[in-house]
Design a protein around this motif. Sequence first.
Motif, mmCIF file in Angstrom:
data_model
loop_
_atom_site.group_PDB
_atom_site.id
_atom_site.type_symbol
_atom_site.label_atom_id
_atom_site.label_comp_id
_atom_site.label_asym_id
_atom_site.label_seq_id
_atom_site.Cartn_x
_atom_site.Cartn_y
_atom_site.Cartn_z
ATOM 1 N N GLY A 173 12.229 9.786 -7.016
ATOM 2 C CA GLY A 173 13.870 9.245 -7.084
ATOM 3 C C GLY A 173 14.379 9.848 -5.766
ATOM 4 O O GLY A 173 15.816 9.185 -5.850
ATOM 5 N N GLN A 174 14.528 10.804 -5.266
ATOM 6 C CA GLN A 174 15.096 11.057 -4.460
ATOM 7 C C GLN A 174 15.352 10.771 -3.626
ATOM 8 O O GLN A 174 14.043 9.815 -3.003
ATOM 9 N N GLU A 175 16.279 11.021 -2.245
ATOM 10 C CA GLU A 175 16.548 9.419 -1.286
ATOM 11 C C GLU A 175 15.362 10.215 -0.352
ATOM 12 O O GLU A 175 14.484 11.230 0.410
ATOM 13 N N GLY A 176 14.606 9.581 1.008
ATOM 14 C CA GLY A 176 13.176 9.690 1.350
ATOM 15 C C GLY A 176 11.995 10.063 0.787
ATOM 16 O O GLY A 176 10.808 10.348 1.349
ATOM 17 N N LEU A 216 9.322 11.237 7.723
ATOM 18 C CA LEU A 216 10.956 12.021 8.308
ATOM 19 C C LEU A 216 11.000 10.741 9.394
ATOM 20 O O LEU A 216 10.234 10.246 10.044
ATOM 21 N N GLU A 217 12.122 10.325 9.013
ATOM 22 C CA GLU A 217 12.898 9.763 10.734
ATOM 23 C C GLU A 217 12.519 10.400 11.923
ATOM 24 O O GLU A 217 12.911 11.654 11.634
ATOM 25 N N GLY A 218 12.343 9.027 12.579
ATOM 26 C CA GLY A 218 11.917 9.954 13.976
ATOM 27 C C GLY A 218 10.554 9.867 14.462
ATOM 28 O O GLY A 218 10.237 10.365 15.127
ATOM 29 N N SER A 219 9.940 10.147 13.397
ATOM 30 C CA SER A 219 8.164 10.873 14.074
ATOM 31 C C SER A 219 7.486 9.384 14.105
ATOM 32 O O SER A 219 7.929 8.519 14.015
ATOM 33 N N LYS A 220 6.719 9.755 14.198
ATOM 34 C CA LYS A 220 5.686 9.170 15.295
ATOM 35 C C LYS A 220 5.193 8.202 13.618
ATOM 36 O O LYS A 220 4.448 7.145 14.224
ATOM 37 N N THR A 221 4.928 8.883 12.437
ATOM 38 C CA THR A 221 4.049 8.253 11.469
ATOM 39 C C THR A 221 5.394 6.965 11.410
ATOM 40 O O THR A 221 5.028 5.738 10.914
ATOM 41 N N GLU A 222 6.418 6.919 11.433
ATOM 42 C CA GLU A 222 7.854 6.708 10.841
ATOM 43 C C GLU A 222 7.734 5.505 12.074
ATOM 44 O O GLU A 222 7.344 3.848 11.715
ATOM 45 N N GLN A 223 7.065 5.750 12.963
ATOM 46 C CA GLN A 223 7.478 4.303 14.760
ATOM 47 C C GLN A 223 5.813 3.807 14.084
ATOM 48 O O GLN A 223 6.234 2.819 13.805
ATOM 49 N N ARG A 224 5.436 4.396 13.478
ATOM 50 C CA ARG A 224 3.302 3.320 13.900
ATOM 51 C C ARG A 224 3.619 2.751 12.166
ATOM 52 O O ARG A 224 3.035 0.851 12.325
ATOM 53 N N GLY A 225 4.587 2.659 11.357
ATOM 54 C CA GLY A 225 4.485 2.076 10.271
ATOM 55 C C GLY A 225 5.893 0.742 11.143
ATOM 56 O O GLY A 225 5.330 0.197 10.371
ATOM 57 N N LYS A 226 6.673 1.206 11.424
ATOM 58 C CA LYS A 226 7.654 -0.127 11.991
ATOM 59 C C LYS A 226 6.765 -0.808 12.715
ATOM 60 O O LYS A 226 6.907 -2.104 12.305
ATOM 61 N N ASP A 227 5.793 -0.485 13.637
ATOM 62 C CA ASP A 227 5.020 -1.522 14.648
ATOM 63 C C ASP A 227 4.101 -1.834 13.986
ATOM 64 O O ASP A 227 3.807 -3.720 14.220
ATOM 65 N N ALA A 228 3.621 -1.457 12.803
ATOM 66 C CA ALA A 228 2.929 -2.044 11.969
ATOM 67 C C ALA A 228 3.432 -3.356 10.887
ATOM 68 O O ALA A 228 2.689 -4.538 11.145
ATOM 69 N N HIS A 229 4.318 -2.931 10.452
ATOM 70 C CA HIS A 229 4.837 -3.908 9.863
ATOM 71 C C HIS A 229 6.072 -5.149 10.768
ATOM 72 O O HIS A 229 5.652 -6.560 10.503
ATOM 73 N N SER A 230 6.434 -4.811 11.155
ATOM 74 C CA SER A 230 6.670 -6.402 12.855
ATOM 75 C C SER A 230 5.043 -6.925 13.079
ATOM 76 O O SER A 230 5.281 -8.195 13.131
#
Length: 157
Positions: free
Chosen positions: A58-61, A66-80
């Motif tokens: 229920g909390q944000e995040g 984590l913002e700016g992490s490699k995991t976040e970037q990989r997720g964005k790349d996979a989504h696109s």
Amino acid sequence: METDEAPAQHKDGRAETCTVSVKGLTENWQKWSNDHCEYQKQNPFSNGKVTPPQIQRGQEGYGRPLEGSKTEQRGKDAHSHISREVTELCQVIKEIGESGDDGRTSVRFGMLFERYVTISDKLVGVLLRARKQGLVHFEGEMLWQGRDDEVLITLLQ
């Protein structure tokens, strides 16, 4: 003793002495040790008693990297990448499908499979994703080559 002489080798085999400060080695070791201790405090698998603050449901995040992490970037790349594949699938359906009475384009799964297999081997997965996004409609939960060749796939948008 403040310094030690340590022999070093040149490329041609000559030995050279260099001065190494024991104090410098001690400071470097202590810095590494302190950094490692801090890292272990954050490691959930270490025996340390300090654990990082956990984000609760229920909390944000929560459930996000984590913002700016490699995991976040990989997720964005996979989504696109997946979005591009879904868009490409819709384009193929428009190209080979036939317009129905309601103005929507439809194609049989067998025909789509024959055409799309040269583009990607993930047709059923992309179809499921497109259905989840409300872009296509077809009967059943899963489509199987051969058995479901006559199932009609309709482009909704």
